[in-house]
Design an enzyme around this catalytic site. Structure first.
Site, short mmCIF file in Angstrom:
data_model
loop_
_atom_site.label_atom_id
_atom_site.label_comp_id
_atom_site.label_asym_id
_atom_site.label_seq_id
_atom_site.Cartn_x
_atom_site.Cartn_y
_atom_site.Cartn_z
N ASP A 9 -1.34 -7.64 -18.77
CA ASP A 9 -0.47 -6.46 -18.62
C ASP A 9 0.34 -6.20 -19.88
O ASP A 9 1.42 -5.61 -19.80
CB ASP A 9 0.50 -6.64 -17.44
N CYS A 45 -16.61 -0.57 -0.63
CA CYS A 45 -15.81 -0.60 0.60
C CYS A 45 -16.54 0.02 1.79
O CYS A 45 -15.99 0.04 2.91
CB CYS A 45 -14.49 0.14 0.38
N CYS A 89 -15.01 1.99 5.22
CA CYS A 89 -13.65 1.56 5.56
C CYS A 89 -12.60 2.41 4.84
O CYS A 89 -12.69 2.65 3.64
CB CYS A 89 -13.46 0.09 5.19
N CYS A 106 -6.97 1.09 4.12
CA CYS A 106 -5.87 1.18 3.15
C CYS A 106 -5.33 2.60 3.06
O CYS A 106 -4.13 2.81 2.92
CB CYS A 106 -6.32 0.69 1.78
N CYS A 116 -1.29 3.41 4.33
CA CYS A 116 -0.27 3.53 3.29
C CYS A 116 0.95 4.27 3.84
O CYS A 116 0.82 5.42 4.29
CB CYS A 116 -0.83 4.27 2.08
N CYS A 154 3.75 5.89 -4.43
CA CYS A 154 3.51 4.47 -4.12
C CYS A 154 4.83 3.70 -4.06
O CYS A 154 5.67 3.82 -4.96
CB CYS A 154 2.59 3.87 -5.18
N CYS A 163 5.08 -3.46 -2.48
CA CYS A 163 4.50 -3.23 -1.15
C CYS A 163 3.12 -3.87 -1.12
O CYS A 163 2.39 -3.83 -2.11
CB CYS A 163 4.41 -1.73 -0.89
N CYS A 188 -1.52 -2.06 1.72
CA CYS A 188 -2.93 -1.76 1.54
C CYS A 188 -3.77 -3.04 1.48
O CYS A 188 -4.95 -3.03 1.83
CB CYS A 188 -3.16 -0.89 0.30
N CYS A 202 -6.62 -4.77 4.62
CA CYS A 202 -7.98 -4.81 4.08
C CYS A 202 -8.80 -5.92 4.74
O CYS A 202 -8.41 -7.09 4.70
CB CYS A 202 -7.94 -5.02 2.57
#
Length: 377
Positions: free
Chosen positions: A137, A191, A194, A197, A201, A217, A244, A247, A251
Site C-alpha cells: 500500500d 463469484c 452470488c 455482498c 452492503c 463505503c 466495515c 461484504c 461471502c
C-alpha cells in the site's frame, strides 16, 4: 553465471512460506486489460477524496514505471483473521464499538514490507545482481489484478481478492524484481451468480458487480474521509467506528477461511468488547497510547471522535450517552461538534418516541384492568 530460474522460482515460494506468507505467485507487468476499468472508475469520481488514486494516472497499471527494468511482480498474501474475531458479539450490541478485523492487531504495513525486503535479499544472494523493491500500500499499484494474474485468487464482486480455499481475510503485498522468473497461471475463479455482498452492503456502495463507489463505503467514510460524514449515511454506519467487514462476512467463500497464525494480528486487549462510551471518553493522549503500532492511529483523534459520536447517535436511547455527548461538546472541534449535535438530536428523537409510546401502553393496561374489575369497584 547461468541461473535456473525455474528452480529459483520454487525456492522463492518456499522462502516466502518460511517468512510467514501464506502464498506467493509470480506474474509479468502487463496490466493493459485493467487500464480501461481503472479509468472509468476514476472518471466516475468513485475515488472520492482519495486524490492519490488519480494523481498518478495509469502508473498504477504499469509497475515498470515504478521501478524501471522490472520484469516480474512477486505477489504475496498474508492471512490476518484473528482467532477471537467476535463478529456477532460486536455487531449485535449497538453499545459496543465495531472495528474492522484487520485493524485489531498491529499495523501490517511495516511487518509485511520488512518480510518482503528479507525475501528480496534472499533472492539477491542467489543472483549476481538484482534490482528489487517491496510495496505494501505504499505506491500506486493495482495489487488485486496483479494477484489474480499471479494465481492467488480472483477479484470478487466487492472488488476484494477471493480464493475458494482461503476466502478473503488476507493482506496483499508485492515485490518488484528485474529477473525473468517463470510466471504462474492467472486464477480463473469467479463469484458465479452470488450477489450476497451487493445486497448486504449497508450503504449500497457496491453500485454494480466489481464496482465500488468509495464515497458510499463505510471504510472510506470512517477512515479515508477527512471532512464531515454526509448525513444520509450516518444512521447506516451503526456502531462501525473504523472500517466495515459486512461484504466479507456474508461471502460464502469465507466460511472456511483460515485464522491467522501471526501473534501481531491477534486482537489487542484494548479492543476486547469496548463500549462506545468508554472509547469516547479517551483523551487524545489515551488515544495515541492505545493506538500505538495500530493502523487506527492514522485517522487521528478528531476523526476517531467523529466516528464514535455518530455511533452514539445510533445507539439506543440513554441518559448516559446524552451526558457524554454534551460533556464532549464543550471542547470539541468544529468537525466533531457537528457530529455530536447530530447524535444528540438522534438521541432526543428516540427519547421522545419512548415517551409517546409509554402513555399509549399505560392507557391500554388501564383498559385491560378495568375490564376485569367489578362494576362498582
Amino acid at each position: 553465471m547461468d541461473i535456473d530460474y525455474q528452480h529459483l522460482a520454487q525456492q522463492i515460494k518456499q522462502w516466502a512460506k518460511e517468512l510467514g506468507f501464506a502464498e506467493l505467485g509470480i506474474t509479468d507487468v502487463d496490466l493493459a486489460d485493467a487500464e480501461p476499468h481503472l479509468q472509468r472508475w476514476l472518471d466516475a469520481g468513485f475515488h472520492g477524496e482519495m486524490d492519490y488514486m488519480a494523481s498518478h494516472g495509469m502508473m498504477r497499471a504499469r509497475p515498470a514505471e515504478l521501478l524501471p527494468g522490472t520484469l516480474r511482480v512477486l505477489s504475496v498474501r498474508l492471512n490476518y483473521l484473528p482467532t477471537a474475531a467476535a463478529f456477532a458479539t460486536n455487531l449485535a450490541d449497538p453499545n459496543l464499538a465495531y472495528i474492522s478485523r484487520y485493524a485489531l492487531g498491529r499495523d501490517y504495513h511495516k511487518l509485511m514490507r520488512n518480510r518482503l525486503k528479507q525475501l528480496g535479499e534472499k533472492i539477491k544472494q542467489q543472483v549476481s545482481a538484482l534490482g528489487f523493491r517491496p510495496f505494501v500500500d505504499s505506491a500506486p499499484i493495482l495489487e488485486r489484478p496483479l494477484a489474480q494474474k499471479a494465481g492467488l485468487g480472483w477479484v470478487g464482486k466487492h472488488s476484494l481478492l477471493l480464493n475458494s480455499e482461503q476466502g478473503s481475510w488476507f493482506f496483499l503485498g508485492e515485490l518488484l524484481v528485474d529477473i525473468p522468473l517463470p510466471i504462474d497461471q492467472p486464477h480463473q475463479g469467479d463469484c458465479g451468480s452470488c450477489v450476497a455482498c451487493i445486497t448486504s452492503c449497508p450503504t449500497g456502495a457496491i453500485v454494480a458487480p466489481y464496482i465500488v463507489d468509495a464515497r458510499r463505503c463505510i471504510s472510506y467514510l470512517t477512515i479515508e474521509l477527512k471532512d464531515a460524514i454526509p448525513e444520509e449515511f450516518r444512521s447506516l454506519l451503526g456502531n462501525r467506528i473504523y472500517g466495515c467487514d459486512d461484504c466479507q462476512l456474508v461471502c460464502p467463500e469465507n466460511r472456511q477461511a483460515p485464522l491467522s497464525q501471526e501473534n501481531d494480528f491477534q486482537r489487542r486487549k484494548q479492543w476486547q468488547d469496548q463500549s462506545l462510551l468508554a472509547l469516547f471518553a479517551w483523551s487524545e493522549q489515551e488515544f495515541l497510547n492505545n493506538t500505538e503500532g495500530s493502523a487506527i492511529r492514522r485517522i487521528g483523534f478528531q476523526r476517531w471522535q467523529r466516528n464514535i459520536a455518530v455511533a452514539l447517535g445510533n445507539a439506543p436511547y440513554s441518559e448516559a450517552v446524552i451526558a457524554a455527548l454534551q460533556q464532549q461538546l464543550t471542547n470539541a472541534s468544529a468537525l466533531v461538534a457537528e457530529h455530536i449535535q447530530w447524535a444528540l438530536q438522534q438521541q432526543k428523537q428516540k427519547g421522545w418516541q419512548q415517551q409517546s409510546i409509554l402513555p399509549r401502553q399505560t392507557a391500554r393496561l388501564v383498559r385491560i384492568i378495568e375490564k376485569g374489575l367489578p362494576r362498582d369497584a
